[in-house]
Write an enzyme that holds these catalytic residues in place. Structure first.
Site, PDB file in Angstrom:
ATOM      1  CB  SER A  20      44.024 -23.290  22.687  1.00  0.00           C
ATOM      2  OG  SER A  20      43.718 -22.983  24.164  1.00  0.00           O
TER       3      SER A  20
HETATM    4  N1  SAH Z   1      39.056 -23.242  25.598  1.00  0.00           N
HETATM    5  C1  SAH Z   1      39.472 -21.920  24.972  1.00  0.00           C
HETATM    6  C2  SAH Z   1      40.610 -21.405  25.524  1.00  0.00           C
HETATM    7  C3  SAH Z   1      40.308 -20.443  26.705  1.00  0.00           C
HETATM    8  S1  SAH Z   1      41.673 -19.485  27.354  1.00  0.00           S
HETATM    9  C4  SAH Z   1      39.374 -22.257  23.665  1.00  0.00           C
HETATM   10  O1  SAH Z   1      38.628 -22.787  23.060  1.00  0.00           O
HETATM   11  O2  SAH Z   1      40.175 -21.458  22.770  1.00  0.00           O
HETATM   12  C5  SAH Z   1      41.543 -20.542  29.077  1.00  0.00           C
HETATM   13  C6  SAH Z   1      40.328 -19.962  29.765  1.00  0.00           C
HETATM   14  O3  SAH Z   1      40.351 -20.306  31.045  1.00  0.00           O
HETATM   15  C7  SAH Z   1      40.116 -18.238  30.142  1.00  0.00           C
HETATM   16  O4  SAH Z   1      39.004 -17.740  29.323  1.00  0.00           O
HETATM   17  C8  SAH Z   1      40.196 -18.124  31.712  1.00  0.00           C
HETATM   18  O5  SAH Z   1      39.286 -17.174  31.877  1.00  0.00           O
HETATM   19  C9  SAH Z   1      39.573 -19.490  32.037  1.00  0.00           C
HETATM   20  N2  SAH Z   1      39.755 -19.686  33.241  1.00  0.00           N
HETATM   21  C10 SAH Z   1      41.040 -19.546  34.082  1.00  0.00           C
HETATM   22  N3  SAH Z   1      40.770 -20.003  35.400  1.00  0.00           N
HETATM   23  C11 SAH Z   1      39.547 -20.559  35.316  1.00  0.00           C
HETATM   24  C12 SAH Z   1      38.774 -21.230  36.420  1.00  0.00           C
HETATM   25  N4  SAH Z   1      39.094 -21.384  37.742  1.00  0.00           N
HETATM   26  N5  SAH Z   1      37.285 -21.584  36.098  1.00  0.00           N
HETATM   27  C13 SAH Z   1      36.982 -21.583  34.779  1.00  0.00           C
HETATM   28  N6  SAH Z   1      37.492 -20.875  33.967  1.00  0.00           N
HETATM   29  C14 SAH Z   1      38.946 -20.525  34.265  1.00  0.00           C
END
Ligand code: SAH
Length: 207
Positions: free
Chosen positions: A51
């Site tokens: 993000s």
């Molecule tokens: N927190 C991260 C952003 C990751 S993007 C950062 O620090 O930048 C969002 C993430 O959510 C992705 O890796 C995706 O695989 C995950 N995601 C989507 N649906 C999910 C679910 N039901 N349970 C766990 N993770 C999920």
């Protein structure tokens, strides 16, 4: 990056300090290191993204505004969507315990590799479906989602402590997403809809 965050309206000193401490370039591929301190999301593999720093700061600041955090500091936090682990590392500097859940095994493992050298003993990485929350760590003072769904999973609200706060993107109609804040109060759940955001979709199951 921290100066830009402060200029853009992030006022909570602990958030600015945490974001100044966690080196974002450690969480992206070598080819993207020179973009790590720009205010952009970047690819982390499997179609997912780290993000934007401004969004991480904004959501973290909102989480710190939880009623129960204002009194006693931020206790246990659940993050849905570990991705590469950046947000979890920031949260680790501000909350007592961080439970972070990821549904994609390859990213769960990548986050483990990126976080290992930081030796954050209060971060717990879980491979699982975050749509179900993570009951073993509940109740949470804060729940933060890095992926946006069509509706809020009931488990998230159930697993929130009294005085706790949930910050998550949610479908706002017409393909748009909005940032949602839900506070658990003795009078019930209080919901506020904030600005438009762009997050990857919340999906069910493990892959
Ligand atoms: N927190 C991260 C952003 C990751 S993007 C950062 O620090 O930048 C969002 C993430 O959510 C992705 O890796 C995706 O695989 C995950 N995601 C989507 N649906 C999910 C679910 N039901 N349970 C766990 N993770 C999920």
């Amino acid at each position: 990056m921290v100066q830009r965050l402060a200029a853009s309206g992030i006022t909570a000193a602990p958030v600015l300090q945490a974001m100044g401490t966690v080196e974002r370039h450690r969480f992206v591929d070598t080819a993207l290191v020179n973009q790590a301190y720009e205010d952009t999301s970047l690819p982390i593999g499997l179609g997912q993204t780290i993000s934007k720093p401004s969004v991480v700061a904004r959501m973290t600041e909102l989480l710190l505004g939880a009623e129960c955090a204002r009194a006693a500091g931020l206790g246990r936090v659940l993050e849905i969507g570990t991705g590469c682990g950046y947000q979890a590392a920031v949260l680790a500097r501000l909350a007592r315990e961080v439970y972070t859940i990821e549904r994609l095994r390859a990213l769960h493992e990548k986050a483990r590799d990126y976080l290992r050298p930081l030796r954050l003993a209060n971060v717990h990485l879980i491979l699982g479906d975050g749509m179900l929350g993570y009951a073993a760590g509940a109740p949470y003072a804060g729940i933060i989602s890095a992926a946006g769904g069509e509706s809020l999973p009931q488990q998230w609200c159930d697993q929130l402590a009294m005085g706790g706060r949930l910050v998550a993107p949610l479908a706002g109609g017409g393909g748009r997403q909005v940032l949602l804040v839900v506070d658990k109060t003795p009078q019930g759940l209080k919901q506020s809809v904030l600005e438009a955001v762009h997050f990857v979709p919340l999906k069910s199951g493990i892959a």
